[in-house]
Design an enzyme around this catalytic site. Structure first.
Site, short mmCIF file in Angstrom:
data_model
loop_
_atom_site.label_atom_id
_atom_site.label_comp_id
_atom_site.label_asym_id
_atom_site.label_seq_id
_atom_site.Cartn_x
_atom_site.Cartn_y
_atom_site.Cartn_z
N SER A 38 0.97 -1.26 0.16
CA SER A 38 0.07 -0.06 0.09
C SER A 38 1.15 1.14 -0.14
O SER A 38 2.00 1.03 -0.35
CB SER A 38 -0.92 -0.07 1.15
OG SER A 38 -0.19 -0.07 2.43
N LYS A 39 0.29 2.32 0.34
CA LYS A 39 1.17 3.67 0.15
C LYS A 39 1.82 3.71 1.53
O LYS A 39 1.35 4.68 2.22
CB LYS A 39 0.36 4.63 -0.21
CG LYS A 39 0.97 5.72 -1.18
CD LYS A 39 0.11 6.92 -1.28
CE LYS A 39 1.30 8.22 -0.96
NZ LYS A 39 0.87 9.11 -0.07
N ARG A 40 2.65 2.78 1.70
CA ARG A 40 3.36 3.04 2.89
C ARG A 40 4.56 4.24 2.72
O ARG A 40 5.00 4.60 1.94
CB ARG A 40 4.21 1.73 3.52
CG ARG A 40 3.34 0.95 4.09
CD ARG A 40 3.99 -0.49 4.25
NE ARG A 40 4.97 -0.25 5.31
CZ ARG A 40 5.88 -1.23 5.57
NH1 ARG A 40 5.81 -2.28 4.58
NH2 ARG A 40 6.91 -1.23 6.34
#
Ligand code: GLU
Length: 521
Positions: free
Chosen positions: A252-254
Site C-alpha cells: 500500500s502507500k507506506r
C-alpha cells in the site's frame, strides 16, 4: 456488451497495485470486445480534482491503456465524476426511503456510541437498536423539534445470508446479521460512497465489477442497495491483493523509508533514484518510488514490460509463460485464471522482464528512446545535432545488455558527450589504476603508439594494443584499465575499443594528455 470500469480517487499519483486492477479490467473488456470506463470517485474530494487526476491519466496514457469513456474523452453517460452526480444519489436515497429499504435515523453520535459500548461490554456484536429510526412524519417532526438532525441509513436484513458467486472467489456468503445499518446519506444531504458506487455502476451499465479484494466485504451492502433499487447486479470479481516483496503484507502507500527496509525494493529504488539525480529530477518520496507508476516512466522502463509484469500479478496464462505481448494478454485473459492467493510484488522478476524487453528493442527505436534522457541530463542539446543519432546508436550497440532501462544510457554515455577537458574521473578507479608511476609510464608510451595509428577502427585498435602488450612484455590488464580511465574516466564500461573508436583519435589523445597532466600534479 461487456463494460468494465476502474474507479480511482484523485490522489495525485497512480499506484502500481491500482494499475494491476485497472489492467485486468482493461484486458477483460478488450478480450470481450467491450468497453473500459474510467470513473472518478471524488465524493470525498477536498483537493483540486483536475490537478490530482492529471498524474493518474498521464500514467494510463504512458502505459498505453486507453479508456473508452471517462475524463477527457467523455461518453454517453456523462458526467463520469461522482462529485457531479449527487442528484442521482439523492434520488436513489429517496427511492430507498420510500420503498422502506432505508430510514431516517435521528440518533446522535453519543447515543450510538453508548450502544456500541454496551455491546462491547457484553461482548456481543454491535447492532443498532433503531431506537431513533423515524417511521412516521410525526416521528421526524418530534425529533426535529428536539433539534436533532437525521442521516439516512440502510435498513439491512438481520437474518439469513447474502450469497453471490464471485468470478475469482467462487461462491461467497455473508451473514446479514453481521452487517450494520450503513449510512448512505449524511445530515447535510451529501451521499456516501457505497450508494454512489452502486448507482454509478448501474447508470454506466457496468456488467463486471472487477476490483481489489478489500472491497469484498463491501459487496453485501452494495448488493442490498442494488437489489432494493431493482437493479440487475453486475458480476463481481475480487482480485487478490498485491503483497510487498517477500512478505504477505499488502503493498500500500507506506512511507518510502519503510519500503526501503526491503532489500530488493531498495535496490530498485536506488537505481531509479540515481537516474533521477542525473537528470536533476526534483523527486519526492510521495510520487517517486517503485509503488508509483511515474517512477517507471521517469527512469526509462518500457510500458509494455511494466504491463507484462503486472499481468502476472495474480493471473497466469499457464505454468510457465512469462512473456506476453499486449495482444497475447488480450487474447488470453480470463477471470478463471486469476488466483485467490496474494500476488507478491517481485522486484527481481519485474527487473528481468524489463531486461528482456530492453534487449529485444530494435536499435533504432532504442536510440530514439534513449535520446531524451541524455537531453534531460543536459548532455545533448534539444533538438539534437544530426551527428548525435549515429553516435548514440554506436554507443548503445557497444553497451549491449548493460542497458537495463533507458535511463541507464546516462551512466554509460555521459563521457562520450562531454568536452575532453570536462570529463570527470571515478576517483577510486583512478587511484587504483593510475596511482603509481608504472601504469602512467605505460599510458604515456601507449599514447604515442595511438598517435601513430592511421586507421582508427575497432580491429586496428585491438591489434595495436595487443602488439603493444607483446612488445612491452606486459599483460593486457596492465594497460587496458589505464587507457579506459585515461579516455573515459571510468573503471568499467562498454568494450574499450568501441569506446576509443566512438571517441575518435583526437579526443582520445587529448584525454590521455589531460589524464597524464592531472596525474603528474
Ligand atoms: N474508488 C474505489 C477504490 O479506489 C473503487 C472501488 C470499486 O472499484 O468499487 O478503491
Amino acid at each position: 456488451m461487456v463494460r468494465t470500469r476502474f474507479a480511482p480517487s484523485p490522489t495525485g499519483y497512480l499506484h502500481i497495485g491500482g494499475v494491476r486492477t485497472a489492467l485486468f479490467n482493461w484486458l477483460f473488456a478488450k478480450r470481450h470486445g467491450g468497453q473500459f470506463i474510467l470513473r472518478i470517485d471524488d465524493t470525498d474530494q477536498h483537493r483540486n480534482v483536475e490537478e490530482a487526476l492529471a498524474p493518474i491519466l498521464h500514467g494510463f496514457r504512458w502505459l498505453g491503456m486507453d479508456w473508452d469513456e471517462g475524463p477527457e474523452v467523455g461518453g454517453p453517460y456523462e458526467p463520469y465524476y461522482q462529485s457531479q452526480r449527487l442528484e442521482r444519489y439523492q434520488a436513489a436515497a429517496k427511492q430507498l426511503l420510500e420503498s422502506g429499504h432505508a430510514y431516517y435515523d435521528y440518533a446522535t453520535p453519543e447515543e450510538l456510541d453508548a450502544e456500541r459500548q454496551a455491546a462491547n461490554a457484553e461482548k456481543r456484536p454491535f447492532q443498532y437498536s433503531r431506537a431513533f429510526m423515524a417511521e412516521t412524519d410525526a416521528d421526524r417532526a418530534k425529533w426535529e423539534a428536539e433539534g436533532r438532525s437525521a442521516v439516512v441509513r440502510l435498513k439491512m436484513p438481520r437474518e439469513g445470508v447474502c450469497a453471490f458467486t464471485d468470478s475469482v472467489r467462487g461462491d461467497v456468503e455473508f451473514q446479514w446479521n453481521k452487517e450494520n445499518d450503513h449510512v448512505i446519506q449524511r445530515a447535510d444531504g451529501t451521499c456516501l460512497y457505497h450508494l454512489a458506487s452502486v448507482v454509478d455502476d448501474y447508470d454506466l451499465k457496468i456488467t463486471h465489477v472487477i476490483r481489489a479484494e478489500e472491497h469484498l466485504s463491501n459487496t453485501p451492502r452494495q448488493i442490498f442497495i442494488g437489489q432494493s433499487l431493482g437493479y440487475e447486479l453486475p458480476q463481481y470479481a475480487h482480485l487478490p491483493y498485491v503483497a510487498e516483496p517477500g512478505s504477505k503484507r499488502k503493498l500500500s502507500k507506506r512511507k518510502l523509508k519503510d519500503y526501503l527496509k526491503i532489500p530488493e525494493f531498495k535496490r530498485l529504488n536506488d537505481h531509479g533514484a540515481a537516474i533521477a539525480e542525473q537528470i536533476n529530477l526534483q523527486t519526492s518520496a510521495e510520487t517517486f518510488n517503485p509503488v508509483i507508476v511515474d517512477f517507471y516512466e521517469l527512469t526509462g522502463y518500457m510500458p509494455e514490460a511494466v504491463l507484462n509484469y503486472l499481468v502476472l500479478l495474480g493471473w497466469s496464462l499457464d505454468d510457465k509463460t512469462e512473456e506476453l505481448t499486449i495482444a497475447e494478454m488480450i487474447e488470453n485473459f480470463s477471470l478463471e485464471r486469476v488466483t485467490q492467493a496474494p500476488a507478491s510484488f517481485d522486484c527481481k522478476k519485474l527487473w528481468a522482464i524489463q531486461d528482456r524487453y530492453m534487449q529485444k528493442m530494435p536499435l533504432k527505436q532504442k536510440t530514439a528512446a534513449c535520446l531524451p534522457f541524455l537531453q534531460k541530463a543536459g548532455l545533448v542539446a534539444d533538438p539534437a545535432p544530426c551527428e548525435v543519432g549515429p553516435k548514440l546508436t554506436r554507443i548503445i550497440e557497444a553497451c549491449g545488455d548493460r542497458l537495463k532501462v533507458l535511463g541507464d544510457i546516462i551512466a554509460y554515455a555521459d563521457y562520450f558527450f562531454v568536452a575532453d577537458d570536462a570529463m570527470t574521473y571515478d576517483e577510486k578507479a583512478f587511484a587504483k589504476r593510475l596511482g603509481s608511476p608504472e601504469p602512467l609510464a605505460l599510458l604515456a608510451k601507449f599514447r604515442e603508439t595511438l598517435a601513430a595509428v592511421e586507421t582508427w577502427d575497432v580491429p586496428t585498435l585491438d591489434k595495436t594494443m595487443h602488439d603493444f602488450v607483446a612488445a612491452e612484455e606486459i599483460k593486457i590488464g596492465d594497460i587496458i584499465h589505464a587507457v579506459r580511465i585515461g579516455t573515459t574516466g571510468q573503471g568499467v564500461g562498454p568494450g574499450l575499443f568501441d569506446c576509443l573508436d566512438i571517441l575518435g583519435k583526437e579526443s582520445c589523445l587529448a584525454r590521455i594528455d589531460r589524464t597524464l597532466a592531472l596525474a603528474a600534479k
